[in-house]
Design a protein around this motif. Structure first.
Motif, mmCIF file in Angstrom:
data_model
loop_
_atom_site.group_PDB
_atom_site.id
_atom_site.type_symbol
_atom_site.label_atom_id
_atom_site.label_comp_id
_atom_site.label_asym_id
_atom_site.label_seq_id
_atom_site.Cartn_x
_atom_site.Cartn_y
_atom_site.Cartn_z
ATOM 1 N N GLU A 76 0.831 -1.206 0.000
ATOM 2 C CA GLU A 76 0.000 0.000 0.000
ATOM 3 C C GLU A 76 0.865 1.255 0.000
ATOM 4 O O GLU A 76 0.558 2.241 -0.669
ATOM 5 N N ALA A 77 1.939 1.216 0.798
ATOM 6 C CA ALA A 77 2.843 2.363 0.824
ATOM 7 C C ALA A 77 3.517 2.545 -0.535
ATOM 8 O O ALA A 77 3.663 3.668 -1.027
ATOM 9 N N LEU A 78 3.908 1.428 -1.155
ATOM 10 C CA LEU A 78 4.555 1.514 -2.466
ATOM 11 C C LEU A 78 3.555 1.961 -3.531
ATOM 12 O O LEU A 78 3.929 2.610 -4.516
ATOM 13 N N ALA A 79 2.271 1.615 -3.329
ATOM 14 C CA ALA A 79 1.243 2.015 -4.289
ATOM 15 C C ALA A 79 1.085 3.523 -4.357
ATOM 16 O O ALA A 79 0.585 4.062 -5.347
ATOM 17 N N ALA A 80 1.516 4.204 -3.293
ATOM 18 C CA ALA A 80 1.433 5.666 -3.288
ATOM 19 C C ALA A 80 2.249 6.269 -4.421
ATOM 20 O O ALA A 80 1.940 7.366 -4.907
ATOM 21 N N LEU A 81 3.272 5.559 -4.850
ATOM 22 C CA LEU A 81 4.113 6.068 -5.929
ATOM 23 C C LEU A 81 3.343 6.134 -7.244
ATOM 24 O O LEU A 81 3.652 6.958 -8.113
ATOM 25 N N ARG A 82 2.308 5.294 -7.386
ATOM 26 C CA ARG A 82 1.546 5.271 -8.639
ATOM 27 C C ARG A 82 0.557 6.424 -8.726
ATOM 28 O O ARG A 82 0.217 6.859 -9.812
ATOM 29 N N ASN A 83 0.064 6.866 -7.580
ATOM 30 C CA ASN A 83 -0.844 8.018 -7.568
ATOM 31 C C ASN A 83 -0.193 9.107 -6.716
ATOM 32 O O ASN A 83 -0.775 9.608 -5.765
ATOM 33 N N TRP A 84 1.017 9.448 -7.104
ATOM 34 C CA TRP A 84 1.845 10.309 -6.258
ATOM 35 C C TRP A 84 1.240 11.697 -6.067
ATOM 36 O O TRP A 84 1.417 12.317 -5.021
ATOM 37 N N ARG A 85 0.499 12.210 -7.059
ATOM 38 C CA ARG A 85 -0.084 13.552 -6.922
ATOM 39 C C ARG A 85 -1.084 13.598 -5.766
ATOM 40 O O ARG A 85 -1.046 14.507 -4.930
ATOM 41 N N LEU A 86 -1.984 12.626 -5.720
ATOM 42 C CA LEU A 86 -2.996 12.594 -4.658
ATOM 43 C C LEU A 86 -2.342 12.480 -3.284
ATOM 44 O O LEU A 86 -2.646 13.258 -2.371
ATOM 45 N N HIS A 87 -1.427 11.542 -3.142
ATOM 46 C CA HIS A 87 -0.850 11.284 -1.823
ATOM 47 C C HIS A 87 0.139 12.373 -1.415
ATOM 48 O O HIS A 87 0.296 12.656 -0.218
ATOM 49 N N SER A 88 0.754 13.013 -2.388
ATOM 50 C CA SER A 88 1.631 14.150 -2.071
ATOM 51 C C SER A 88 0.819 15.313 -1.514
ATOM 52 O O SER A 88 1.251 15.992 -0.572
ATOM 53 N N VAL A 89 -0.384 15.541 -2.077
ATOM 54 C CA VAL A 89 -1.243 16.625 -1.591
ATOM 55 C C VAL A 89 -1.722 16.327 -0.171
ATOM 56 O O VAL A 89 -1.748 17.206 0.698
ATOM 57 N N VAL A 90 -2.108 15.063 0.096
ATOM 58 C CA VAL A 90 -2.533 14.680 1.444
ATOM 59 C C VAL A 90 -1.393 14.866 2.441
ATOM 60 O O VAL A 90 -1.584 15.420 3.538
ATOM 61 N N VAL B 52 -14.658 8.755 4.007
ATOM 62 C CA VAL B 52 -14.534 8.780 2.543
ATOM 63 C C VAL B 52 -15.556 7.833 1.923
ATOM 64 O O VAL B 52 -16.180 8.143 0.897
ATOM 65 N N SER B 53 -15.750 6.690 2.564
ATOM 66 C CA SER B 53 -16.739 5.725 2.077
ATOM 67 C C SER B 53 -18.154 6.304 2.155
ATOM 68 O O SER B 53 -18.925 6.207 1.200
ATOM 69 N N ILE B 54 -18.498 6.934 3.286
ATOM 70 C CA ILE B 54 -19.829 7.532 3.463
ATOM 71 C C ILE B 54 -20.060 8.639 2.436
ATOM 72 O O ILE B 54 -21.157 8.783 1.881
ATOM 73 N N ALA B 55 -18.996 9.411 2.160
ATOM 74 C CA ALA B 55 -19.101 10.528 1.211
ATOM 75 C C ALA B 55 -19.016 10.071 -0.239
ATOM 76 O O ALA B 55 -19.095 10.885 -1.147
ATOM 77 N N ARG B 56 -18.835 8.768 -0.450
ATOM 78 C CA ARG B 56 -18.713 8.164 -1.788
ATOM 79 C C ARG B 56 -17.506 8.721 -2.543
ATOM 80 O O ARG B 56 -17.602 9.140 -3.695
ATOM 81 N N GLY B 57 -16.379 8.691 -1.844
ATOM 82 C CA GLY B 57 -15.131 9.105 -2.457
ATOM 83 C C GLY B 57 -14.312 7.902 -2.893
ATOM 84 O O GLY B 57 -14.819 6.774 -2.969
ATOM 85 N N ASN B 58 -13.043 8.135 -3.157
ATOM 86 C CA ASN B 58 -12.118 7.091 -3.617
ATOM 87 C C ASN B 58 -11.614 6.297 -2.410
ATOM 88 O O ASN B 58 -10.637 6.693 -1.766
ATOM 89 N N ILE B 59 -12.271 5.181 -2.107
ATOM 90 C CA ILE B 59 -11.948 4.414 -0.902
ATOM 91 C C ILE B 59 -10.534 3.841 -0.982
ATOM 92 O O ILE B 59 -9.772 3.914 -0.019
ATOM 93 N N ALA B 60 -10.164 3.284 -2.138
ATOM 94 C CA ALA B 60 -8.821 2.722 -2.288
ATOM 95 C C ALA B 60 -7.761 3.803 -2.087
ATOM 96 O O ALA B 60 -6.746 3.584 -1.420
ATOM 97 N N GLY B 61 -8.022 4.992 -2.645
ATOM 98 C CA GLY B 61 -7.090 6.103 -2.459
ATOM 99 C C GLY B 61 -6.993 6.514 -1.002
ATOM 100 O O GLY B 61 -5.920 6.861 -0.509
ATOM 101 N N ALA B 62 -8.125 6.459 -0.273
ATOM 102 C CA ALA B 62 -8.127 6.818 1.145
ATOM 103 C C ALA B 62 -7.323 5.824 1.972
ATOM 104 O O ALA B 62 -6.604 6.214 2.896
ATOM 105 N N VAL B 63 -7.446 4.543 1.647
ATOM 106 C CA VAL B 63 -6.691 3.509 2.363
ATOM 107 C C VAL B 63 -5.193 3.760 2.237
ATOM 108 O O VAL B 63 -4.448 3.744 3.220
ATOM 109 N N PHE C 281 -0.249 5.607 4.320
ATOM 110 C CA PHE C 281 1.037 6.228 4.010
ATOM 111 C C PHE C 281 1.329 7.383 4.960
ATOM 112 O O PHE C 281 2.470 7.597 5.381
ATOM 113 N N SER C 282 0.286 8.125 5.357
ATOM 114 C CA SER C 282 0.443 9.219 6.318
ATOM 115 C C SER C 282 0.956 8.699 7.653
ATOM 116 O O SER C 282 1.837 9.297 8.273
ATOM 117 N N ASN C 283 0.397 7.557 8.103
ATOM 118 C CA ASN C 283 0.836 6.985 9.375
ATOM 119 C C ASN C 283 2.239 6.410 9.282
ATOM 120 O O ASN C 283 3.024 6.508 10.230
#
Length: 335
Positions: A69-83, A131-142, A147-149
């Motif tokens: 999951e941490a390595l997956a952050a590299l694939r969507n680096w823009r989203l996780h960099s902003v978080v 994120v799930s309740i708000a119908r957002g990107n659950i996989a991205g939230a995970v 990765f934040s932790n």
């Protein structure tokens, strides 16, 4: 033979289910510590138990966090960099502004607690749930929350040393304690993950109970030390009210900033929700154990008080926002 239909739950049963027993336990730990703080030999034994509890918590974090999951952050680096920017840049800058609060309004130690709050990683479970309740990107939230932790195990102590080091007497010994009590158990958990991950998943209720019980134990220890050191002579009811007000302002500012940043980055609606929910929260479960390692016994109780207050406010506010966002998405899903 037909079975009797299930009777709908009563109003009292529904209320009982909605109670957050973890929060009740935390408040209970504070009350017990206020009247029956650990002293003498009991305090020495409690210190040993807290060290073991903190190590257990971070060992479990290591087992639960998928390295992929941490390595997956590299694939969507823009989203996780902003978080990460929201969590470890914008929020800390907001925390620095609290140094401007005069001591006549809020005691300096509580201001330190607000700054410490701003340096913590995001929550995991509640961020993903909202994120799930708000119908957002659950996989991205995970990935974003995990990765934040993961980053927080290293970044939070470094930021505390950089910003609060001279104020709280951060030393080389503290670095050793961080490595021994936080980083080493986390690494061992990552190593043991291949053998223990399935067991932890199967016994999720048991491990969830033990890690929450560990946080309650740490809170009792922190407030025991605080009571012995005279915490309630330093904190008044008006101080708590001011603290709650400032926490509301900080949360509102971060919700606005994270929302604006998601729009500026031109993310999809689903990814904007990830930034909003993961970038505006702070973790109580990680913050309390970290405080016991990073700060002296006399400071821990008063340092974690802002974290506990902010935690309650963020859960209530973000639950309302998530529900509204989810309701707004319903017509589009139906269509």
């Amino acid at each position: 033979m037909s079975s009797a239909p299930d009777t709908p739950p009563t109003r009292l049963q529904r209320l009982f289910r909605r109670i957050d027993w973890f929060i009740i336990a935390l408040l209970g730990a504070i009350i017990v510590a206020s009247f029956l703080p650990a002293r003498g030999r009991g305090a020495e034994i409690l210190d040993i138990l807290v060290i073991a509890a903190v190590a257990w918590l971070f060992f479990l974090y290591g087992v639960r966090l998928q390295t992929t999951e941490a390595l997956a952050a590299l694939r969507n680096w823009r989203l996780h960099s902003v978080v990460l920017a929201c969590t470890y840049v914008l929020f800390p800058l907001l925390g620095l502004l609290t140094f401007l609060i005069p001591e006549s309004v809020l005691p300096h130690d509580l201001v330190l607690g607000l700054v410490f709050l701003s340096l913590l990683p995001s929550t995991v479970q509640s961020s993903i749930a909202f994120v799930s309740i708000a119908r957002g990107n659950i996989a991205g939230a995970v990935v974003a929350a995990s990765f934040s932790n993961l980053a927080g195990v290293i970044l939070t102590p470094l930021l505390v040393a950089l910003i609060l080091g001279s104020t709280v007497g951060f030393s080389g010994a503290a670095v050793g304690k961080i490595a021994l009590q936080l980083l080493l158990p986390f690494i061992l958990g990552q190593i043991a993950r291949r053998w223990l991950a399935a067991w932890v998943i199967r016994h999720k209720r048991l491990t969830s109970f033990t890690d929450r019980a560990s946080v309650v134990l740490v809170v009792y220890s922190a407030f025991s030390q605080g009571v012995v050191g005279g915490i309630w002579s330093k904190v008044s009811v008006p101080n708590v009210l001011v603290l709650a007000g400032i926490s509301c302002v900080m949360l509102a500012a971060m919700l606005w900033l994270s929302s604006a940043l998601g729009k500026v980055a031109r993310f999809s609606r689903e990814d904007q929700i990830v930034v909003l929910m993961c970038g505006s929260k702070k973790s109580l479960a990680t913050g309390v154990p970290m405080a016991t390692v990073l700060f002296g016994p006399a400071l821990v109780g008063i340092i974690v008080l802002p974290v506990m207050i902010f935690h309650q406010i963020q859960l209530v506010v973000c639950a309302v926002i998530a529900r509204r966002l989810g309701d707004q998405a319903e017509p589009a899903l139906v269509a």
